[in-house]
Design an enzyme around this catalytic site. Structure first.
Site, PDB file in Angstrom:
ATOM      1  N   GLY A 102       9.431   7.178   4.444  1.00 41.43           N
ATOM      2  CA  GLY A 102      10.339   7.756   5.438  1.00 41.43           C
ATOM      3  C   GLY A 102       9.835   9.095   5.960  1.00 41.43           C
ATOM      4  O   GLY A 102      10.543   9.786   6.685  1.00 41.43           O
ATOM      5  N   LEU A 103       8.605   9.462   5.599  1.00 38.73           N
ATOM      6  CA  LEU A 103       8.069  10.753   6.055  1.00 38.73           C
ATOM      7  C   LEU A 103       7.093  10.590   7.227  1.00 38.73           C
ATOM      8  O   LEU A 103       6.339  11.507   7.557  1.00 38.73           O
ATOM      9  CB  LEU A 103       7.406  11.502   4.894  1.00 38.73           C
ATOM     10  CG  LEU A 103       8.346  11.887   3.744  1.00 38.73           C
ATOM     11  CD1 LEU A 103       7.594  12.603   2.625  1.00 38.73           C
ATOM     12  CD2 LEU A 103       9.496  12.776   4.227  1.00 38.73           C
ATOM     13  N   GLY A 104       7.105   9.408   7.830  1.00 40.89           N
ATOM     14  CA  GLY A 104       6.368   9.244   9.094  1.00 40.89           C
ATOM     15  C   GLY A 104       4.889   8.972   8.946  1.00 40.89           C
ATOM     16  O   GLY A 104       4.105   9.328   9.822  1.00 40.89           O
ATOM     17  N   SER A 105       4.480   8.307   7.835  1.00 42.50           N
ATOM     18  CA  SER A 105       3.037   8.077   7.662  1.00 42.50           C
ATOM     19  C   SER A 105       2.494   7.134   8.731  1.00 42.50           C
ATOM     20  O   SER A 105       1.408   7.362   9.267  1.00 42.50           O
ATOM     21  CB  SER A 105       2.719   7.550   6.263  1.00 42.50           C
ATOM     22  OG  SER A 105       3.261   6.273   6.100  1.00 42.50           O
ATOM     23  N   ASP A 149       9.650   8.983  15.597  1.00 44.58           N
ATOM     24  CA  ASP A 149       8.516   9.361  14.740  1.00 44.58           C
ATOM     25  C   ASP A 149       7.263   9.648  15.557  1.00 44.58           C
ATOM     26  O   ASP A 149       6.521  10.597  15.275  1.00 44.58           O
ATOM     27  CB  ASP A 149       8.207   8.230  13.742  1.00 44.58           C
ATOM     28  CG  ASP A 149       9.291   8.078  12.692  1.00 44.58           C
ATOM     29  OD1 ASP A 149      10.403   8.598  12.914  1.00 44.58           O
ATOM     30  OD2 ASP A 149       9.016   7.444  11.653  1.00 44.58           O
TER      31      ASP A 149
HETATM   32  O1  PMV Z   1      10.281   4.876   9.082  1.00 47.42           O
HETATM   33  P1  PMV Z   1      11.364   5.854   8.778  1.00 47.42           P
HETATM   34  O2  PMV Z   1      11.881   5.739   7.415  1.00 47.42           O
HETATM   35  O3  PMV Z   1      11.048   7.233   9.209  1.00 47.42           O
HETATM   36  O4  PMV Z   1      12.631   5.397   9.684  1.00 47.42           O
HETATM   37  C1  PMV Z   1      12.626   5.620  11.034  1.00 47.42           C
HETATM   38  C2  PMV Z   1      13.995   5.861  11.509  1.00 47.42           C
HETATM   39  C3  PMV Z   1      14.767   4.653  12.020  1.00 47.42           C
HETATM   40  O5  PMV Z   1      15.761   5.196  12.873  1.00 47.42           O
HETATM   41  C4  PMV Z   1      15.430   3.911  10.864  1.00 47.42           C
HETATM   42  C5  PMV Z   1      13.901   3.667  12.794  1.00 47.42           C
HETATM   43  C6  PMV Z   1      13.408   4.199  14.128  1.00 47.42           C
HETATM   44  O6  PMV Z   1      12.542   3.510  14.705  1.00 47.42           O
HETATM   45  O7  PMV Z   1      13.879   5.224  14.615  1.00 47.42           O
END
Ligand code: PMV
Length: 314
Positions: A102-105, A149
């Site tokens: 969830g940190l945008g890798s 992201d």
């Molecule tokens: O990949 P993550 O964990 O940073 O999730 C992205 C955020 C979401 O809103 C769940 C998906 C998106 O595409 O914005």
């Protein structure tokens, strides 16, 4: 050879709702992914990273592969398509951003790849175009994805992302944040699909939750600009994400422990299902880190970077 790097991120407000056009607030972390790109004489694409290595050819790039390098391959393919030019490449990747956390890798590797490959081919794409190509990479790989992201990896700083208007606004704000990583890897696509199914089953109820997340994200932006504490809104956002079914017991335990230890607010960040939580810590930072670590997470103090995608000296 060209080296480009791009930062990871934490979502402050609005994850999941942003997939349905609501805004999000996101901050760039000073943890980066570095991509070296060098053209080859033949048409091979060699990719090497801590995850392993892969060899394919220019012609095979666009295949819908499920392998670990699908973001990188799609990013290269889109650059070739945009520039109407292709070449063999050696690509080498190293990253400070933990994968699937969830940190945008994935966004940081896609954005750094787009800049490195296009620059190595002698073309300077502007940032808006890099962000748009990066968003296309995520859409291609994940099916649905917001521009959150890929925008933050491109522009850095703190951004208010408005998907409906196809715009981002840079917010000038300094935040003290603790991040807690559960160590549990998860798939963004799986969690986005879960919310989509819930919304299909309960369109009215889930529609309200999504719009409420959008409202509180807009309010949080105004409060941040005024210099107000947005901790309480983070708590409300976490509650709404729990209602959407994307928290886990460990994430919520860490969120509650952080609040009890003196954070002004805390929530999960990103898609949920594992990954990370964040706590707003204008004070009590050490106590919050200890409390989060006590829930089986690995905490770190997050520094927000103003640097988006950039070329590195080689
Ligand atoms: O990949 P993550 O964990 O940073 O999730 C992205 C955020 C979401 O809103 C769940 C998906 C998106 O595409 O914005």
């Amino acid at each position: 050879m060209v080296t480009a790097s791009a930062p990871g991120k934490v979502i402050l407000f609005g994850e999941h709702a942003v997939v349905y056009g609501e805004p999000s607030l996101v901050a760039a972390l000073d943890k980066r992914t570095y991509v070296d790109a060098a053209t080859r004489e033949d048409n091979k694409i060699n990719i090497v990273s801590a995850l392993g290595s892969d060899t394919s050819t220019v012609g095979e790039l666009r295949g819908d592969t499920e392998d670990d390098f699908r973001y990188v391959k799609r990013a290269i393919a889109l650059v070739f398509e945009r520039l109407n030019e292709s070449a063999g490449f050696d690509i080498s990747i190293r990253s400070d951003v933990p994968p699937a956390s969830g940190l945008g890798s994935s966004a940081s590797v896609s954005i750094a790849t787009i800049m490195a490959v296009s620059e190595e081919l002698g073309v300077k794409l502007d940032r808006k175009e890099i962000a748009e190509l990066g968003h296309k990479v995520e859409l291609g790989v994940q099916g649905s994805a917001s521009p959150t992201d890929t925008s933050i990896s491109t522009f850095g700083g703190v951004l208010f992302v408005k998907p409906k208007e196809n715009e981002v606004e840079q917010i000038e704000v300094d935040l003290s944040l603790v991040v807690g990583y559960t160590g549990v890897e998860r798939s963004t696509k799986f969690l986005v699909d879960r919310v989509r199914r819930l919304r299909e089953e309960y369109p009215d109820i889930v529609g309200h939750l999504i719009r409420d997340i959008g409202k509180l994200t807009r309010e949080a932006k105004h409060m941040l600009v005024r210099g107000d504490d947005v901790g309480m809104l983070m708590n409300v956002n976490h509650g709404l994400l729990e209602a959407l079914g994307v928290s886990t017991e460990q994430l919520s335990r860490a969120v509650y422990a952080a609040r009890q230890a003196g954070a002004s607010g805390a929530k999960l960040t990103g898609a949920g299902g594992g990954g990370c939580m964040i706590a707003l810590t204008p004070k009590n930072q050490d106590a919050v880190m200890r409390a989060v670590d006590g829930c089986g997470c690995k905490s770190f103090y997050s520094v927000i970077t103003r640097d988006g995608v950039r070329l590195e000296e080689t």
